[in-house]
Write a protein that holds these residues in place. Structure first.
Motif, PDB file in Angstrom:
ATOM      1  N   SER A 184       0.839  -1.200   0.000  1.00  0.00           N
ATOM      2  CA  SER A 184       0.000   0.000   0.000  1.00  0.00           C
ATOM      3  C   SER A 184       0.871   1.245   0.000  1.00  0.00           C
ATOM      4  O   SER A 184       2.081   1.190   0.234  1.00  0.00           O
ATOM      5  N   ARG A 210       1.147   3.313   2.173  1.00  0.00           N
ATOM      6  CA  ARG A 210       1.826   3.446   3.479  1.00  0.00           C
ATOM      7  C   ARG A 210       3.178   2.761   3.481  1.00  0.00           C
ATOM      8  O   ARG A 210       4.131   3.233   4.100  1.00  0.00           O
ATOM      9  N   ARG A 258       6.646   4.705   4.300  1.00  0.00           N
ATOM     10  CA  ARG A 258       7.559   4.255   5.362  1.00  0.00           C
ATOM     11  C   ARG A 258       8.943   3.964   4.808  1.00  0.00           C
ATOM     12  O   ARG A 258       9.956   4.331   5.401  1.00  0.00           O
TER      13      ARG A 258
HETATM   14  P1  AMP Z   1      -3.391  -0.026   4.336  1.00  0.00           P
HETATM   15  O1  AMP Z   1      -4.051   0.600   5.534  1.00  0.00           O
HETATM   16  O2  AMP Z   1      -4.263  -1.058   3.684  1.00  0.00           O
HETATM   17  O3  AMP Z   1      -2.883   1.002   3.378  1.00  0.00           O
HETATM   18  O4  AMP Z   1      -2.137  -0.871   4.831  1.00  0.00           O
HETATM   19  C1  AMP Z   1      -1.426  -0.596   6.023  1.00  0.00           C
HETATM   20  C2  AMP Z   1      -0.358  -1.672   6.217  1.00  0.00           C
HETATM   21  O5  AMP Z   1      -0.971  -2.971   6.337  1.00  0.00           O
HETATM   22  C3  AMP Z   1       0.634  -1.821   5.052  1.00  0.00           C
HETATM   23  O6  AMP Z   1       1.878  -2.216   5.602  1.00  0.00           O
HETATM   24  C4  AMP Z   1       0.051  -2.939   4.198  1.00  0.00           C
HETATM   25  O7  AMP Z   1       1.029  -3.647   3.451  1.00  0.00           O
HETATM   26  C5  AMP Z   1      -0.572  -3.824   5.271  1.00  0.00           C
HETATM   27  N1  AMP Z   1      -1.786  -4.478   4.797  1.00  0.00           N
HETATM   28  C6  AMP Z   1      -2.784  -3.945   4.048  1.00  0.00           C
HETATM   29  N2  AMP Z   1      -3.755  -4.834   3.837  1.00  0.00           N
HETATM   30  C7  AMP Z   1      -3.377  -5.968   4.467  1.00  0.00           C
HETATM   31  C8  AMP Z   1      -3.949  -7.264   4.637  1.00  0.00           C
HETATM   32  N3  AMP Z   1      -5.138  -7.585   4.129  1.00  0.00           N
HETATM   33  N4  AMP Z   1      -3.240  -8.214   5.343  1.00  0.00           N
HETATM   34  C9  AMP Z   1      -2.053  -7.882   5.885  1.00  0.00           C
HETATM   35  N5  AMP Z   1      -1.459  -6.687   5.781  1.00  0.00           N
HETATM   36  C10 AMP Z   1      -2.115  -5.736   5.081  1.00  0.00           C
END
Ligand code: AMP
Length: 144
Positions: free
Chosen positions: A52, A54, A58
């Motif tokens: 994502s 994020r 980071r």
């Molecule tokens: P997001 O809020 O979806 O932009 O993601 C925040 C963090 O969580 C990032 O490090 C993503 O790679 C991770 N992430 C997003 N979706 C998932 C998921 N379904 N399972 C595990 N990690 C996730």
């Protein structure tokens, strides 16, 4: 409400990115599709990870612009939480809130079938509340 109800409306298309693609390429994909995350997949079927905006922020903060020419696999999350079409919307809401992520791939028997974002969840919640509100208003005014 189930995840299948959301997918029926929004469809099952998922934007994927190859783990070998550069982060710069990923940014192009996110911008082009106006999305915040892409599923990492070699074949568009099996989920190898999720990455994502994020993760990019980071990595840029930690290591600087060199990240842009590195493969997406260097910054992606590989332990991906997935749901199925049968999952209940409220359970997915709880999952997203507790784990603090905004995207969840939908997988059936190892095959990617869609993705649900926090935007989809909020939209559904608002629709539900709006229906409930108008039903209550109709009940009070005797129009129902
Ligand atoms: P997001 O809020 O979806 O932009 O993601 C925040 C963090 O969580 C990032 O490090 C993503 O790679 C991770 N992430 C997003 N979706 C998932 C998921 N379904 N399972 C595990 N990690 C996730």
């Amino acid at each position: 409400m189930r995840i299948s109800d959301i997918l029926r409306v929004k469809g099952g298309q998922v934007v994927t990115v190859n783990p070998d693609a550069t982060t710069e390429r990923l940014l192009g994909v996110l911008a082009e599709h106006r999305i915040g995350a892409a599923v990492v997949s070699r074949d568009g079927v099996v989920v190898d990870g999720i990455v994502s905006e994020r993760d990019v922020v980071r990595a840029l903060a930690a290591r600087g612009a060199t990240v842009l020419t590195e493969p997406v696999s260097a910054i992606a999350t590989t332990q991906v939480r997935t749901v199925t079409p049968d999952s209940r919307l409220e359970d997915v809401e709880r999952l997203m809130t507790e784990r603090r992520f905004r995207h969840v791939p939908v997988v059936v028997d190892g095959v990617l079938r869609g993705v649900v974002s926090i935007g989809d969840v909020v939209k559904n919640r608002i629709d539900e509340l709006e229906t409930e509100r108008s039903e209550l208003a109709g009940y009070i005014t005797g129009e129902r």
